[in-house]
Design a protein around this motif. Sequence first.
Motif, PDB file in Angstrom:
ATOM      1  N   LEU A  30      12.494   4.723 -13.181  1.00  0.00           N
ATOM      2  CA  LEU A  30      11.052   4.913 -13.029  1.00  0.00           C
ATOM      3  C   LEU A  30      10.563   4.437 -11.668  1.00  0.00           C
ATOM      4  N   ALA A  31      11.112   3.341 -11.157  1.00  0.00           N
ATOM      5  CA  ALA A  31      10.696   2.842  -9.848  1.00  0.00           C
ATOM      6  C   ALA A  31      11.027   3.855  -8.758  1.00  0.00           C
ATOM      7  N   TYR A  32      12.197   4.462  -8.831  1.00  0.00           N
ATOM      8  CA  TYR A  32      12.554   5.487  -7.842  1.00  0.00           C
ATOM      9  C   TYR A  32      11.664   6.725  -7.967  1.00  0.00           C
ATOM     10  N   VAL A  33      11.375   7.140  -9.184  1.00  0.00           N
ATOM     11  CA  VAL A  33      10.552   8.334  -9.399  1.00  0.00           C
ATOM     12  C   VAL A  33       9.118   8.101  -8.946  1.00  0.00           C
ATOM     13  N   SER A  37       5.491   9.098  -5.654  1.00  0.00           N
ATOM     14  CA  SER A  37       4.233   9.677  -6.122  1.00  0.00           C
ATOM     15  C   SER A  37       3.037   8.747  -5.964  1.00  0.00           C
ATOM     16  N   ASP A  38       3.265   7.491  -5.596  1.00  0.00           N
ATOM     17  CA  ASP A  38       2.165   6.533  -5.495  1.00  0.00           C
ATOM     18  C   ASP A  38       2.300   5.723  -4.198  1.00  0.00           C
ATOM     19  N   PRO A  39       1.783   6.246  -3.081  1.00  0.00           N
ATOM     20  CA  PRO A  39       1.964   5.558  -1.798  1.00  0.00           C
ATOM     21  C   PRO A  39       1.248   4.206  -1.717  1.00  0.00           C
ATOM     22  N   ASN A  40       0.206   3.987  -2.530  1.00  0.00           N
ATOM     23  CA  ASN A  40      -0.498   2.703  -2.488  1.00  0.00           C
ATOM     24  C   ASN A  40       0.371   1.552  -2.972  1.00  0.00           C
ATOM     25  N   TYR A  41       1.318   1.836  -3.835  1.00  0.00           N
ATOM     26  CA  TYR A  41       2.180   0.794  -4.390  1.00  0.00           C
ATOM     27  C   TYR A  41       3.636   0.952  -3.957  1.00  0.00           C
ATOM     28  N   LYS A  42       3.857   1.649  -2.845  1.00  0.00           N
ATOM     29  CA  LYS A  42       5.226   1.856  -2.359  1.00  0.00           C
ATOM     30  C   LYS A  42       5.939   0.528  -2.113  1.00  0.00           C
ATOM     31  N   GLU A  43       5.251  -0.451  -1.550  1.00  0.00           N
ATOM     32  CA  GLU A  43       5.874  -1.755  -1.289  1.00  0.00           C
ATOM     33  C   GLU A  43       6.273  -2.464  -2.586  1.00  0.00           C
ATOM     34  N   VAL A  44       5.468  -2.290  -3.627  1.00  0.00           N
ATOM     35  CA  VAL A  44       5.787  -2.906  -4.915  1.00  0.00           C
ATOM     36  C   VAL A  44       7.041  -2.259  -5.498  1.00  0.00           C
ATOM     37  N   TYR A  45       7.100  -0.920  -5.449  1.00  0.00           N
ATOM     38  CA  TYR A  45       8.288  -0.232  -5.947  1.00  0.00           C
ATOM     39  C   TYR A  45       9.519  -0.592  -5.121  1.00  0.00           C
ATOM     40  N   ASP A  46       9.351  -0.722  -3.817  1.00  0.00           N
ATOM     41  CA  ASP A  46      10.476  -1.140  -2.970  1.00  0.00           C
ATOM     42  C   ASP A  46      10.984  -2.523  -3.383  1.00  0.00           C
ATOM     43  N   LYS A  47      10.062  -3.418  -3.701  1.00  0.00           N
ATOM     44  CA  LYS A  47      10.458  -4.755  -4.141  1.00  0.00           C
ATOM     45  C   LYS A  47      11.197  -4.683  -5.472  1.00  0.00           C
ATOM     46  N   GLN A  48      10.719  -3.842  -6.376  1.00  0.00           N
ATOM     47  CA  GLN A  48      11.382  -3.703  -7.668  1.00  0.00           C
ATOM     48  C   GLN A  48      12.793  -3.148  -7.502  1.00  0.00           C
ATOM     49  N   ILE A  49      12.944  -2.167  -6.643  1.00  0.00           N
ATOM     50  CA  ILE A  49      14.262  -1.576  -6.399  1.00  0.00           C
ATOM     51  C   ILE A  49      15.185  -2.606  -5.753  1.00  0.00           C
ATOM     52  N   ARG A  50      14.677  -3.332  -4.773  1.00  0.00           N
ATOM     53  CA  ARG A  50      15.475  -4.368  -4.104  1.00  0.00           C
ATOM     54  C   ARG A  50      15.888  -5.460  -5.094  1.00  0.00           C
ATOM     55  N   ASN A 116      -8.637  -0.219   2.207  1.00  0.00           N
ATOM     56  CA  ASN A 116      -8.069   0.926   2.919  1.00  0.00           C
ATOM     57  C   ASN A 116      -7.014   1.652   2.079  1.00  0.00           C
ATOM     58  N   GLY A 117      -6.825   1.216   0.805  1.00  0.00           N
ATOM     59  CA  GLY A 117      -5.918   1.904  -0.089  1.00  0.00           C
ATOM     60  C   GLY A 117      -4.485   1.425  -0.040  1.00  0.00           C
ATOM     61  N   LYS A 118      -4.176   0.466   0.813  1.00  0.00           N
ATOM     62  CA  LYS A 118      -2.813  -0.042   0.956  1.00  0.00           C
ATOM     63  C   LYS A 118      -2.657  -1.343   0.177  1.00  0.00           C
ATOM     64  N   THR A 119      -1.467  -1.532  -0.388  1.00  0.00           N
ATOM     65  CA  THR A 119      -1.155  -2.797  -1.034  1.00  0.00           C
ATOM     66  C   THR A 119      -0.852  -3.817   0.049  1.00  0.00           C
ATOM     67  N   PRO A 120      -1.303  -5.055  -0.097  1.00  0.00           N
ATOM     68  CA  PRO A 120      -1.035  -6.069   0.924  1.00  0.00           C
ATOM     69  C   PRO A 120       0.465  -6.230   1.181  1.00  0.00           C
ATOM     70  N   ARG A 121       0.872  -6.277   2.445  1.00  0.00           N
ATOM     71  CA  ARG A 121       2.275  -6.341   2.808  1.00  0.00           C
ATOM     72  C   ARG A 121       2.887  -7.695   2.443  1.00  0.00           C
ATOM     73  N   LYS A 122       2.088  -8.755   2.387  1.00  0.00           N
ATOM     74  CA  LYS A 122       2.655 -10.065   2.067  1.00  0.00           C
ATOM     75  C   LYS A 122       3.259 -10.089   0.666  1.00  0.00           C
ATOM     76  N   PHE A 123       2.815  -9.190  -0.215  1.00  0.00           N
ATOM     77  CA  PHE A 123       3.362  -9.142  -1.563  1.00  0.00           C
ATOM     78  C   PHE A 123       4.795  -8.645  -1.534  1.00  0.00           C
ATOM     79  N   ALA A 124       5.054  -7.623  -0.741  1.00  0.00           N
ATOM     80  CA  ALA A 124       6.391  -7.033  -0.692  1.00  0.00           C
ATOM     81  C   ALA A 124       7.252  -7.916   0.147  1.00  0.00           C
TER      82      ALA A 124
END
Length: 124
Positions: A30-33, A37-50, A116-124
Amino acid sequence: MSSKTKPTIVWALYTVSLVAVLTSFFGIVLAYVWRGSDPNYKEVYDKQIRRFWTAGIGWALGLTLFVFAAFTDTRPAGSGVSLLGNVGLLIIIITQLWFALSALISMFLIPAPSSNGKTPRKFA
């Protein structure tokens, strides 16, 4: 479904893997899929995958040690697991606890997108 619900589902699947290990595999899919589809949370998904692949290294190391100990043990059958096998099991258990509990903590720390629609980078 709100965009914050999707990362929460992945974290929840990772957390449930403490008792049902296969749910982490559904979470990574699900994280890869959802990452595309959700660029606002891309950093969160990247963290989950990592996080999944980092835990995978721990699981592989522990399993390798356990299997190596089983094949190289020269003691009579039924005399228990060797020290190296116990170390492998300990690595697997600690990795699984870290993976599930850190996912539980992260599930409650998912930030909302900024103005601005972006998730804060400090989270990722």
